[in-house]
Design an enzyme around this catalytic site. Structure first.
Site, short mmCIF file in Angstrom:
data_model
loop_
_atom_site.label_atom_id
_atom_site.label_comp_id
_atom_site.label_asym_id
_atom_site.label_seq_id
_atom_site.Cartn_x
_atom_site.Cartn_y
_atom_site.Cartn_z
CG ASP A 78 -36.17 2.93 -50.61
OD1 ASP A 78 -35.15 2.21 -50.73
OD2 ASP A 78 -36.64 3.28 -49.52
CB THR A 79 -40.34 -0.87 -50.22
OG1 THR A 79 -40.77 -0.85 -51.58
CG2 THR A 79 -41.49 -1.32 -49.33
#
Length: 200
Positions: A78-79
């Protein structure tokens, strides 16, 4: 320890960018969408957000597998983009994308990406993250509107893609480039190695 050839990677993501990055490692993998809940409390730090969501994504796929399919390592990621301690996710439309780019232009911000790996046989889990500082050049209002109108940033945290047209508005980075794209490959390689999967 099992050989790399006996194991497979299961990418808990439908992101075309993460698929492309993982493909560059020349390790066989398959994609299984996670459908994990991505809501987080407002008081969570960026580090906690990306590591928790990466873990949720990997864990959702882990729980969905049949016992006979548990022969590999599940990878979740996840970013988020952070500006002045404010977390920027994906814009809901081009207007919000323009607003995000406007707030990032002419200055530096941080990109955090969390990675989670779960051994699908044992459930052993490792979670880590990387942070990269990105500097964006000053833009005119017309440039901001034109980039937002391209639609490139609509499915990306912070409303831009460093690997596409966004490369023309980024003037520098400190840290891992691939972290900004969405999957820090050096970190992933280290984590996979701990599960007996060697990149080379």
């Amino acid at each position: 320890m099992e050989s790399s050839a006996a194991r497979r990677i299961i990418l808990a993501s439908t992101s075309p960018r993460r698929r492309e990055l993982l493909s560059s490692l020349h390790i066989p993998f398959e994609v299984v969408p996670s459908h994990a809940d991505e809501l987080t409390p407002e008081d969570w730090s960026p580090e906690i957000i990306v590591t928790e969501l990466a873990k949720r994504k990997a864990d959702a796929v882990y729980r969905s597998l049949n016992p006979q399919d548990r022969q590999g390592v599940i990878v979740g990621s996840d970013t988020v983009v952070v500006r002045d301690h404010v977390v920027l996710g994906k814009p809901k439309d081009k207007q919000e994308a323009a607003s995000m780019i406007s707030s990032l232009q002419g200055r530096s911000h941080q990109v955090y990406t969390g990675v989670a790996c779960i051994d699908s046989l044992t459930g052993e889990t490792r979670v880590d993250y990387r942070m990269t500082v990105v500097t964006m050049k000053a833009l005119t209002e017309e440039q901001i509107e034109a980039y937002a109108a391209s639609g490139e940033g609509l499915d990306k945290a912070g409303a831009y893609g460093i690997q596409g047209l966004g490369s023309t508005i980024v003037t520098g980075i400190e840290g891992c480039y691939f972290n900004v794209v969405g999957l820090p490959l050096s970190l992933l390689a280290e984590m996979l190695a701990s599960f007996g999967i060697a990149v080379f």
